[in-house]
Design a protein around this motif. Structure first.
Motif, PDB file in Angstrom:
ATOM      1  N   VAL B  37     -22.079  36.920 107.931  1.00 19.34           N
ATOM      2  CA  VAL B  37     -21.037  36.115 108.393  1.00 19.34           C
ATOM      3  C   VAL B  37     -19.820  36.387 107.533  1.00 19.34           C
ATOM      4  O   VAL B  37     -19.836  36.073 106.265  1.00 19.34           O
ATOM      5  N   GLY B  38     -18.849  36.795 108.148  1.00 13.96           N
ATOM      6  CA  GLY B  38     -17.537  36.986 107.045  1.00 13.96           C
ATOM      7  C   GLY B  38     -17.548  37.898 106.085  1.00 13.96           C
ATOM      8  O   GLY B  38     -17.203  37.725 104.975  1.00 13.96           O
ATOM      9  N   GLY B  39     -18.658  38.804 106.101  1.00 14.52           N
ATOM     10  CA  GLY B  39     -18.778  39.858 105.225  1.00 14.52           C
ATOM     11  C   GLY B  39     -19.742  39.468 104.219  1.00 14.52           C
ATOM     12  O   GLY B  39     -20.277  40.332 103.303  1.00 14.52           O
ATOM     13  N   ILE B  40     -20.302  38.342 104.291  1.00 13.83           N
ATOM     14  CA  ILE B  40     -21.261  37.809 103.181  1.00 13.83           C
ATOM     15  C   ILE B  40     -22.753  38.033 104.032  1.00 13.83           C
ATOM     16  O   ILE B  40     -22.797  37.387 105.168  1.00 13.83           O
ATOM     17  N   SER B  41     -23.542  38.862 103.370  1.00 14.17           N
ATOM     18  CA  SER B  41     -24.922  38.856 104.065  1.00 14.17           C
ATOM     19  C   SER B  41     -25.979  38.148 103.308  1.00 14.17           C
ATOM     20  O   SER B  41     -26.033  37.991 102.139  1.00 14.17           O
ATOM     21  N   GLU B  42     -26.853  37.134 104.001  1.00 20.95           N
ATOM     22  CA  GLU B  42     -27.705  36.799 103.648  1.00 20.95           C
ATOM     23  C   GLU B  42     -29.284  37.171 103.622  1.00 20.95           C
ATOM     24  O   GLU B  42     -29.695  37.759 104.735  1.00 20.95           O
ATOM     25  N   TYR B  43     -30.091  37.277 102.682  1.00 23.74           N
ATOM     26  CA  TYR B  43     -31.246  37.758 102.778  1.00 23.74           C
ATOM     27  C   TYR B  43     -32.487  36.739 102.121  1.00 23.74           C
ATOM     28  O   TYR B  43     -32.009  35.894 101.334  1.00 23.74           O
ATOM     29  N   THR B  44     -33.728  37.060 102.475  1.00 24.43           N
ATOM     30  CA  THR B  44     -34.646  36.075 101.652  1.00 24.43           C
ATOM     31  C   THR B  44     -35.610  36.818 100.975  1.00 24.43           C
ATOM     32  O   THR B  44     -36.130  37.987 101.766  1.00 24.43           O
ATOM     33  N   LEU B  45     -36.006  36.540 100.020  1.00 23.19           N
ATOM     34  CA  LEU B  45     -36.868  37.514  98.926  1.00 23.19           C
ATOM     35  C   LEU B  45     -38.377  37.104  99.856  1.00 23.19           C
ATOM     36  O   LEU B  45     -38.759  35.654  99.595  1.00 23.19           O
ATOM     37  N   GLU B  46     -39.033  37.659 100.106  1.00 30.24           N
ATOM     38  CA  GLU B  46     -40.211  37.277 101.160  1.00 30.24           C
ATOM     39  C   GLU B  46     -41.214  36.743 100.086  1.00 30.24           C
ATOM     40  O   GLU B  46     -42.077  36.027 100.401  1.00 30.24           O
ATOM     41  N   ALA B  47     -41.558  37.248  99.065  1.00 26.78           N
ATOM     42  CA  ALA B  47     -42.560  36.954  98.008  1.00 26.78           C
ATOM     43  C   ALA B  47     -42.361  35.534  97.659  1.00 26.78           C
ATOM     44  O   ALA B  47     -43.390  34.680  97.558  1.00 26.78           O
ATOM     45  N   ASN B  48     -41.050  34.847  97.701  1.00 25.86           N
ATOM     46  CA  ASN B  48     -41.245  33.384  97.187  1.00 25.86           C
ATOM     47  C   ASN B  48     -39.990  32.682  97.917  1.00 25.86           C
ATOM     48  O   ASN B  48     -39.863  31.421  97.314  1.00 25.86           O
ATOM     49  N   GLY B  49     -39.244  33.185  98.905  1.00 19.54           N
ATOM     50  CA  GLY B  49     -38.292  32.456  99.744  1.00 19.54           C
ATOM     51  C   GLY B  49     -37.218  32.249  98.919  1.00 19.54           C
ATOM     52  O   GLY B  49     -36.206  31.458  99.445  1.00 19.54           O
ATOM     53  N   LEU B  50     -36.779  33.074  97.852  1.00 18.23           N
ATOM     54  CA  LEU B  50     -35.431  33.090  97.521  1.00 18.23           C
ATOM     55  C   LEU B  50     -34.341  33.471  98.220  1.00 18.23           C
ATOM     56  O   LEU B  50     -34.305  34.415  98.722  1.00 18.23           O
ATOM     57  N   ASP B  51     -33.261  32.545  98.337  1.00 19.59           N
ATOM     58  CA  ASP B  51     -32.194  32.893  99.213  1.00 19.59           C
ATOM     59  C   ASP B  51     -31.103  33.778  98.558  1.00 19.59           C
ATOM     60  O   ASP B  51     -30.859  33.440  97.403  1.00 19.59           O
ATOM     61  N   VAL B  52     -30.589  34.735  99.025  1.00 20.07           N
ATOM     62  CA  VAL B  52     -29.505  35.661  98.512  1.00 20.07           C
ATOM     63  C   VAL B  52     -28.490  35.926  99.406  1.00 20.07           C
ATOM     64  O   VAL B  52     -28.648  36.463 100.303  1.00 20.07           O
ATOM     65  N   LEU B  53     -27.226  35.648  98.631  1.00 18.71           N
ATOM     66  CA  LEU B  53     -25.918  35.950  99.507  1.00 18.71           C
ATOM     67  C   LEU B  53     -25.484  37.431  98.694  1.00 18.71           C
ATOM     68  O   LEU B  53     -25.194  37.184  97.475  1.00 18.71           O
ATOM     69  N   VAL B  54     -24.936  38.271  99.457  1.00 16.78           N
ATOM     70  CA  VAL B  54     -24.173  39.466  98.999  1.00 16.78           C
ATOM     71  C   VAL B  54     -22.958  39.514  99.581  1.00 16.78           C
ATOM     72  O   VAL B  54     -22.877  39.675 100.656  1.00 16.78           O
ATOM     73  N   LEU B  55     -21.825  39.698  98.652  1.00 19.81           N
ATOM     74  CA  LEU B  55     -20.596  40.227  99.267  1.00 19.81           C
ATOM     75  C   LEU B  55     -20.073  41.178  98.284  1.00 19.81           C
ATOM     76  O   LEU B  55     -19.625  40.969  97.133  1.00 19.81           O
ATOM     77  N   PRO B  56     -20.240  42.746  98.903  1.00 14.94           N
ATOM     78  CA  PRO B  56     -19.513  43.640  98.114  1.00 14.94           C
ATOM     79  C   PRO B  56     -18.356  43.818  97.960  1.00 14.94           C
ATOM     80  O   PRO B  56     -17.529  43.353  98.978  1.00 14.94           O
ATOM     81  N   GLU B  57     -17.434  43.857  96.776  1.00 16.45           N
ATOM     82  CA  GLU B  57     -15.995  43.741  96.580  1.00 16.45           C
ATOM     83  C   GLU B  57     -15.804  44.695  95.406  1.00 16.45           C
ATOM     84  O   GLU B  57     -15.965  44.561  94.379  1.00 16.45           O
ATOM     85  N   HIS B  58     -15.286  45.801  96.106  1.00 17.75           N
ATOM     86  CA  HIS B  58     -14.993  46.909  95.019  1.00 17.75           C
ATOM     87  C   HIS B  58     -13.654  47.210  94.273  1.00 17.75           C
ATOM     88  O   HIS B  58     -13.423  48.172  93.775  1.00 17.75           O
ATOM     89  N   SER B  59     -12.790  46.217  94.338  1.00 16.68           N
ATOM     90  CA  SER B  59     -11.409  46.382  93.667  1.00 16.68           C
ATOM     91  C   SER B  59     -11.456  46.609  92.059  1.00 16.68           C
ATOM     92  O   SER B  59     -10.381  47.028  91.744  1.00 16.68           O
ATOM     93  N   ALA B  60     -12.548  46.153  91.499  1.00 12.66           N
ATOM     94  CA  ALA B  60     -12.613  46.459  90.292  1.00 12.66           C
ATOM     95  C   ALA B  60     -14.167  46.357  89.787  1.00 12.66           C
ATOM     96  O   ALA B  60     -14.977  45.783  90.442  1.00 12.66           O
ATOM     97  N   PRO B  61     -14.309  46.817  88.673  1.00 13.10           N
ATOM     98  CA  PRO B  61     -15.764  47.215  88.175  1.00 13.10           C
ATOM     99  C   PRO B  61     -16.328  45.909  87.368  1.00 13.10           C
ATOM    100  O   PRO B  61     -16.943  45.864  86.550  1.00 13.10           O
TER     101      PRO B  61
END
Lengths: 451, 466
Positions: B37-61
């Motif tokens: 949603v809005g460029g933010i992707s949500e994943y779940t680590l299957e082994a333990n249910g950890l919720d992870v949100l990822v937003l790539p943004e490459h304007s700076a290192p």
């Protein structure tokens, strides 16, 4: 008189491990100066920097019209002139101006410190002409209405009175009064003196000060963000056309020593935390050759969680939530070196003893090569991080100008850090500081003062 | 208007996406893709249910890495108030793998590389974060994952840290308005744990035993009670790979995370509190019960707050500050997981009387409830909120710290969609929410009354420092 007009902090602001570092972003910029456009337009030093941020433009700027330029008969005049800038102009009242800004979510505010009147603005890209137009109108043509002036006097007195509740403010005021002589820009007059000046100030005084000091002569305007540089230059040329006057940046003499009591308490009832300052004048401006060495040394003593003061007085001994050291107030004139700390009244003496022990060891034994190496990478990295946002960049650019550097300093600073040697750092401590003659200020419910 | 900072940040303009638009998910073995949603992707680590949100943004290192634990002061009870926050402090004391003696503590690593880092605790969550060069990301994830389950938690660390936190409490107590704020919440909430502030009661800070802190850690610090957020110059698949490498071996919580079942009983009449302390000027605070931040009225409540107190054209600025009755007015509209408070604060000017300021404030509220607001007022408030949204996209860390509050409120996607909700607010909506929530019987009014001691004690001369 640099007072916050915000009466209180929000409730339940999230509790930080240490609150001072909660609001930074991060971007590392390569070759900043090469991408800056600097031009003199309508007599104004205009500095523009286009970044990759979308739709946001941030403004900063200043001209020399601060408290140190007050006329001899009334020290409140510069603060009051700055306070009238957003209270209406000769063409529209304060509500109309605010409505124009609010309607597009733009921000524009003014503040007066000891040396300058500064402004700070933010808007969306499309609203840059509006903000530049209002900036010019407010700087050039404040209305100075009697009615608004009467309100401002009361607001200023109220803000000053509220500040008296703050232990940190009271400690800072007492420290400045103790280490700087009257007339030095970093001296802070007593509250009573300021209130008395407030009472006698007139609109005629304000108009005279404005006529003498407000003008393009030493006005700097910095704009950073999503902007078209040529459009910006055109808007500034249009808005400030025909404006003249102002004064050059003053040169201030060094502070002369004072004979103030070296151990002072400001007693304030019902304050379970005591604000403490230990320090002295440094005799150094930011740009003086020794200043960078002393800044590195001061960082090793009292910056971050691995600085000596936090690592021992807080982490190991648990005597304080926050303690640190810094060089400050050194942009335009020679400034001061200080340790700032908080202690419960019951732990005050123990906390002071630990602080003095760390100060003494640092002063006498200096810093180590490992500390120096670590601090260089820390300062270099955090400097780059501080340039992360348009706010950070605009602040850094204006500070560079204020300090009298060429803008290339923004790119050269990491190399300058790297070139500092251990001998220079340890020599700077000994040369410029003297722990035996430092002033100690304690503000709060200080046990030794409450009988 | 403080809370707009929590309500108006959207990524949509940054990324040129609509809320419904989705990016192609990164395919990483061991992760379950949830949504974008809005460029933010949500994943779940299957082994333990950890919720992870990822937003790539490459304007700076640079990258911001943050872990948000779904535990805050709302999870505390009598005897452990402030424990969440104290535990947050102890999280920096080290583990067998990473500690100061080894020279690889979190402080040592992050300060050496010039990172901006910290941790914060609030009513509904605790977060740990760093903003650092991308080349240091793996080192930080390793430490962050390690301290999720391997914290030392020693009594020898608690003792000195207790006094550190107590001093933090004391600094807050120095501010009379914060003291008033605590009393307003404590009166407005008698059962639900928002009753106590995040810093906790002094006696609990001082006396909570290490065993209770250990128990707290063992209940709440698990991957299935946390959300990891990564924003910045990263390849999503590589970033997820690092998360899996360091968090993947941690098991799920052995027992279900306890749910909070206490609900605040209905308030049946107005409440009042008074704080009398040494001080200079008075304060009036009027608090009203409002719903959870996830409620659909949140956007309108924030527009209402802006109309009342934001800027020189706001109603209370004109009625109070411009008449030299207050030095400032503000509205704090609570944005929390559970129902909370919207509090109007009026800070008295010299000579102003509490009763007068309170009456004018309430008169203005009632005038708004009966007469409504103009379309121009709504438009101005909405534009202020939307501009704040753009300003707050200024850097990966700013995005992460705001997204954190939406994670805490229980629906991170509101971070993306709230701007659209604000745009749709009408004058009728504002009038309706004012009449729904700004009710006298649901109010708690607090006065801070400054008391000057009859005679301030004369400073006693002290010996010059040695």
């Amino acid at each position: 008189m640099n007072l916050s007009l915000s009466a209180f902090r929000p409730r339940l602001s999230a509790l930080c491990l240490v609150s001072a570092v909660c609001l930074l972003g991060a971007v590392a910029h390569a070759q900043i100066a090469a991408n800056i456009v600097r031009a003199r337009i309508s007599g104004i030093d205009v500095i523009a920097y286009q970044t990759g941020v979308r739709d946001v433009v941030t403004f900063r700027g200043s001209l020399p019209a601060g408290d140190s330029l007050a006329p001899p008969n009334n020290l409140a005049i510069p603060t009051l002139v700055g306070g009238m800038l957003d209270k209406g102009t000769t063409t529209e009242d304060k509500f109309a101006i605010a409505q124009k800004l609010d309607a597009v979510g733009a921000e524009l505010s003014f503040a007066v410190d000891s040396t300058t009147v500064t402004f700070s603005g933010k808007c969306l890209r499309k609203d840059m002409p509006l903000v530049i137009g209002l900036l010019a109108e407010q700087l050039r043509s404040p209305a100075f209405s009697e009615e608004e002036f009467a309100k401002l006097k009361k607001q200023t007195a109220g803000s000053l009175q509220r500040a008296l509740e703050n232990t940190g403010y009271r400690a800072g005021q007492a420290f400045a009064e103790a280490v700087y002589p009257p007339g030095h820009p970093n001296y802070i007059p007593t509250t009573e003196a300021f209130l008395a000046a407030l009472d006698t100030a007139t609109v005629a005084d304000l108009r005279a000060f404005h006529a003498k000091y407000y003008g393009p002569a030493a006005l700097t305007v910095v704009a950073v963000g999503d902007l078209d540089v040529e459009d910006l230059k055109a808007e500034i040329a249009k808005a400030f056309a025909g404006w003249t006057g102002g004064v050059a940046k003053p040169v201030y003499p060094k502070a002369t020593p004072t004979d103030a009591d070296r151990d002072q308490s400001v007693f304030m009832p019902d304050k379970p935390n005591v604000s403490v300052i230990i320090g002295q004048t440094s005799g150094l401006k930011y740009s003086d050759p020794d200043a960078i060495s002393l800044r590195i040394a001061t960082t090793i003593l009292g910056s971050g969680f691995t600085g000596r003061l936090m690592a021992t007085v807080r982490d190991k001994e648990g005597l304080t939530y926050g303690i640190g050291s810094k060089l400050t107030n050194d942009t335009f004139a020679d400034g001061d070196w200080r340790i700032v700390a908080n202690f419960a009244p019951s732990l005050l003496e123990q906390g002071l003893a630990s602080t003095r022990r760390e100060l003494k060891a640092w002063y006498e034994q200096g810093v180590t090569p490992a500390e120096l190496a670590r601090t260089k990478t820390n300062l270099s990295g955090s400097f780059k991080v501080s340039l992360a946002t348009t706010d950070g960049l605009a602040n850094a650019i204006l500070a560079t100008v204020h300090r009298g550097y060429d803008l290339s300093w923004l790119d050269e600073y990491p190399q300058k850090l790297d070139a500092v040697t251990l001998d220079q750092v340890n020599a700077a401590i000994k040369k410029h500081l003297n722990p035996d003659n430092m002033v100690l200020i304690k503000a709060g419910t200080v046990p030794t003062a409450a009988k | 208007m403080k809370l707009r900072h929590f309500l108006s940040f959207s990524l949509l303009p940054v990324l040129g996406l609509s809320a419904a638009e989705t990016a192609a998910p990164a395919a990483v073995d061991g992760f379950h893709y949830v949504k974008t949603v809005g460029g933010i992707s949500e994943y779940t680590l299957e082994a333990n249910g950890l919720d992870v949100l990822v937003l790539p943004e490459h304007s700076a290192p640079v990258v911001t890495f943050m872990v948000t634990y779904h535990v805050g002061s709302r999870n505390e009870v009598t005897g452990t108030t402030g424990a969440t926050h104290l535990l947050e402090h102890l999280m920096f004391k080290g583990t067998p793998n990473f500690n100061r003696a080894k020279g690889n503590s979190v402080d040592q690593l992050l300060e050496r590389v010039g990172a901006v880092y910290n941790a914060t605790t609030w009513l509904d969550r605790t977060n740990y974060f760093a903003n650092l060069g991308r080349e240091h990301l793996e080192d930080y994830i390793a430490i962050e994952a390690d301290r999720m389950r391997n914290l030392w938690l020693r009594e020898s660390d608690r003792r000195p840290e207790m006094t550190v936190v107590r001093n933090e409490f004391e600094i807050g107590e120095n501010n009379p308005i914060q003291a008033l704020d605590k009393e307003i919440y404590a009166s407005a909430y008698v059962a639900q744990p928002y009753h106590h502030s995040t810093i906790g009661w002094r006696s609990d800070i001082e006396n909570v035993p290490i065993e209770k802190l250990r128990a707290f850690y063992d209940v709440f610090y698990w991957p299935d009670n946390a959300t990891v957020t990564i924003i910045g110059d990263v390849d999503p698949a590589a970033a997820l790979g690092l998360v899996k490498k360091y968090y993947g071996a941690i098991p799920k919580a052995p027992k279900p995370i306890p749910a909070i079942y206490t609900e605040e009983p209905a308030q049946s009449g107005p409440r009042r509190v008074t704080v009398k302390r040494a001080g200079q000027l008075g304060v009036v605070g009027i608090a009203y019960k409002i719903p959870s931040g996830r409620h659909s009225d949140t956007a309108a409540l924030n527009v209402l707050g802006a109309i009342l107190t934001s800027g020189k054209n706001s109603r209370l600025y004109r009625a109070l500050t411009d008449k030299n009755l207050t030095t400032g007015v503000s509205a704090d509209v609570g944005f929390f997981h559970d129902p909370s408070l919207a509090i109007i604060y009026a800070s008295l000017a010299p000579g102003a009387k509490h009763a007068d300021v309170e009456k004018i404030t309430i008169d203005e509220v009632e005038r708004l409830k009966s007469g409504g607001v103009t379309a121009a007022e709504v438009s101005s408030a909405v534009n202020q909120l939307l501009a704040s949204s753009a300003y707050a996209r200024d850097g990966a860390f700013a995005i992460a710290s705001n997204l954190n509050e939406y994670i805490a409120v229980g629906d991170w996607t509101l971070y993306v969609t709230i701007d659209d909700a604000i745009k749709k607010v009408t004058a009728e909506d504002v009038k309706r929410v004012a009449n729904t929530y700004l009710l006298e019987d649901q109010s708690t009014t607090g006065w801070f009354i400054p008391v000057l001691p009859p005679e301030a004690p004369a400073p006693v001369p002290v010996q010059p420092a040695k």
